[in-house]
Write an enzyme that holds these catalytic residues in place. Sequence first.
Site, PDB file in Angstrom:
ATOM      1  N   TYR A   1       6.178  -6.290  21.780  1.00 24.19           N
ATOM      2  CA  TYR A   1       7.433  -5.334  22.707  1.00 24.19           C
ATOM      3  C   TYR A   1       7.426  -6.035  24.085  1.00 24.19           C
ATOM      4  O   TYR A   1       8.593  -6.143  24.493  1.00 24.19           O
ATOM      5  CB  TYR A   1       6.955  -3.777  22.864  1.00 24.19           C
TER       6      TYR A   1
ATOM      7  N   TYR B   1      10.834   6.965  21.278  1.00 22.53           N
ATOM      8  CA  TYR B   1      11.236   6.410  20.006  1.00 22.53           C
ATOM      9  C   TYR B   1      10.978   7.568  19.073  1.00 22.53           C
ATOM     10  O   TYR B   1       9.734   7.694  19.036  1.00 22.53           O
ATOM     11  CB  TYR B   1      10.884   5.074  19.817  1.00 22.53           C
TER      12      TYR B   1
ATOM     13  N   PRO C   1      18.895  -3.435  17.255  1.00 26.01           N
ATOM     14  CA  PRO C   1      18.378  -2.954  18.232  1.00 26.01           C
ATOM     15  C   PRO C   1      17.177  -2.349  18.627  1.00 26.01           C
ATOM     16  O   PRO C   1      16.546  -2.253  19.616  1.00 26.01           O
ATOM     17  CB  PRO C   1      19.502  -2.094  18.992  1.00 26.01           C
TER      18      PRO C   1
ATOM     19  N   HIS D   1       8.453  -0.734  33.393  1.00 25.63           N
ATOM     20  CA  HIS D   1       7.802   0.393  32.675  1.00 25.63           C
ATOM     21  C   HIS D   1       6.384   0.021  31.975  1.00 25.63           C
ATOM     22  O   HIS D   1       6.264  -1.118  31.472  1.00 25.63           O
ATOM     23  CB  HIS D   1       8.700   0.711  31.320  1.00 25.63           C
TER      24      HIS D   1
HETATM   25  C1  PHB Z   1      18.615   0.551  25.917  1.00 29.49           C
HETATM   26  O1  PHB Z   1      18.196   1.175  26.771  1.00 29.49           O
HETATM   27  O2  PHB Z   1      19.812   0.386  25.701  1.00 29.49           O
HETATM   28  C2  PHB Z   1      17.751   0.262  24.776  1.00 29.49           C
HETATM   29  C3  PHB Z   1      16.271   0.640  24.872  1.00 29.49           C
HETATM   30  C4  PHB Z   1      15.483   0.167  23.748  1.00 29.49           C
HETATM   31  C5  PHB Z   1      15.892  -0.455  22.705  1.00 29.49           C
HETATM   32  C6  PHB Z   1      17.272  -0.622  22.522  1.00 29.49           C
HETATM   33  C7  PHB Z   1      18.284  -0.264  23.461  1.00 29.49           C
HETATM   34  O3  PHB Z   1      14.948  -0.299  21.579  1.00 29.49           O
END
Ligand code: PHB
Length: 385
Positions: free
Chosen positions: A378, A195, A286, A72
């Site tokens: 990131y 997001y 997460p 990505h």
């Molecule tokens: C996921 O794909 O599980 C995932 C992706 C981005 C995040 C957290 C989890 O910030």
Amino acid sequence: MRTQVAIVGAGPAGLMLAHLLRLGGIDSVVLERRSRDYVERRVRAGVLEHPTVELLREAGVADRLDREGMPHHGISLRFDGADHRIALSDLTGRSITVYGQQEVVKDLIAARVAAGEPLLFEVSDVMLDPATPLVTFTDAGGTRQELECDFIAGCDGSHGVCAPHVKATVHAHDYPFAWLGVLAQAPPSHSELIYTHHERGFALHSMRTPEITRLYLQVAPDERIDDWSDDRIWDELGRRLAADGFTLATGPILEKGITTMRSVVTEPMRQDHLFLAGDAAHIVPPTGAKGMNLAIADVWVLAEALGAYLREGRSDLLDAYDETCLRRVWRAEHFSWWMTSMLHQAPGADDFQRKLQLAQLRYVASSEAAATSLAENYVGLPLRR
Ligand code: PHB
Ligand code: APR
């Protein structure tokens, strides 16, 4: 039994440590309380930072990742019903790869098994003495075993038995929300991660394969999964992810669960001959997708340090283990806390706080400097600095 490094836990941290040690000519035994099938199916995170992918490649365990992983080059911040793309690769020259944690785990287990190196599943009652050092456990057949070693690596996650042996200060922060995560038999609705900041709460669109989506909803920490029917989940995702020109692809939900959100840092990360790595030493919420990447970064540092000691008798890298790891860990803690705070609705948050969040989101979306800072964190800070 005797080995150089006794590793407790076969998650990404324990398995990658065993692999890196083997490449450096160091013996280890990995002890895991679950079955192989269980750890290979456990659905967890799915974003690999650029340095994580490079390390897996260097270590020769990225063949399937290179075939099946989804590179990505950007992510979207969705707010006010529109997307604002953060062009990760244009801003940093690096990218991330979407590849499930359990796929990394499967590849590392396959490498360990192919090498014929010890990896014991379904062990129980693991006990340790960090000073001697010694590990005792009951094997899958019910026999009590003693494992003598030079070092113990505590890679047994956030509820393991190793961390309580470290006389440490535990810095912890609980967030007043949780994530409800679903894995769905539905193609991704967009080519990149989204997001979303929404007045009803945060939502995240992610994926695993061209046929499988991974989606998350912010919920209250005491929310019960039984109260979330598949229809209710799709309705809520539809509301929060709504944007012009966007259609959410739906399909059968294959798995759903709720994860609470915490930040935890254990300082120091060692006691005598015991070294903690990964979730055993720290937890991030997460939102920044850092958990697995931090685990891999820790064991890279640990493998180099154990190698220097066991091969050359040099203890400088082992002595610096904490400091080296904790610098990265605290950076990731801040980044994860910042992403979390910017995107979630805290219970009782007032209009002022929401205005601040939107001001920050608009700044990140419009300033190249701010977007570059997000992107640099990131995609992951380099392992070698
Ligand atoms: C996921 O794909 O599980 C995932 C992706 C981005 C995040 C957290 C989890 O910030
Ligand atoms: N004895 C043996 N094994 C144990 C014990 C024990 N007493 N306690 C826990 N384990 C095992 C767990 O079953 C698990 O397989 O240790 C392993 C720890 O793995 P993870 O929890 O995956 O932790 P880690 O390898 O540090 O990876 C961190 O996992 O939780 C995610 O978001 C987190 O992505 C991050 C990653």
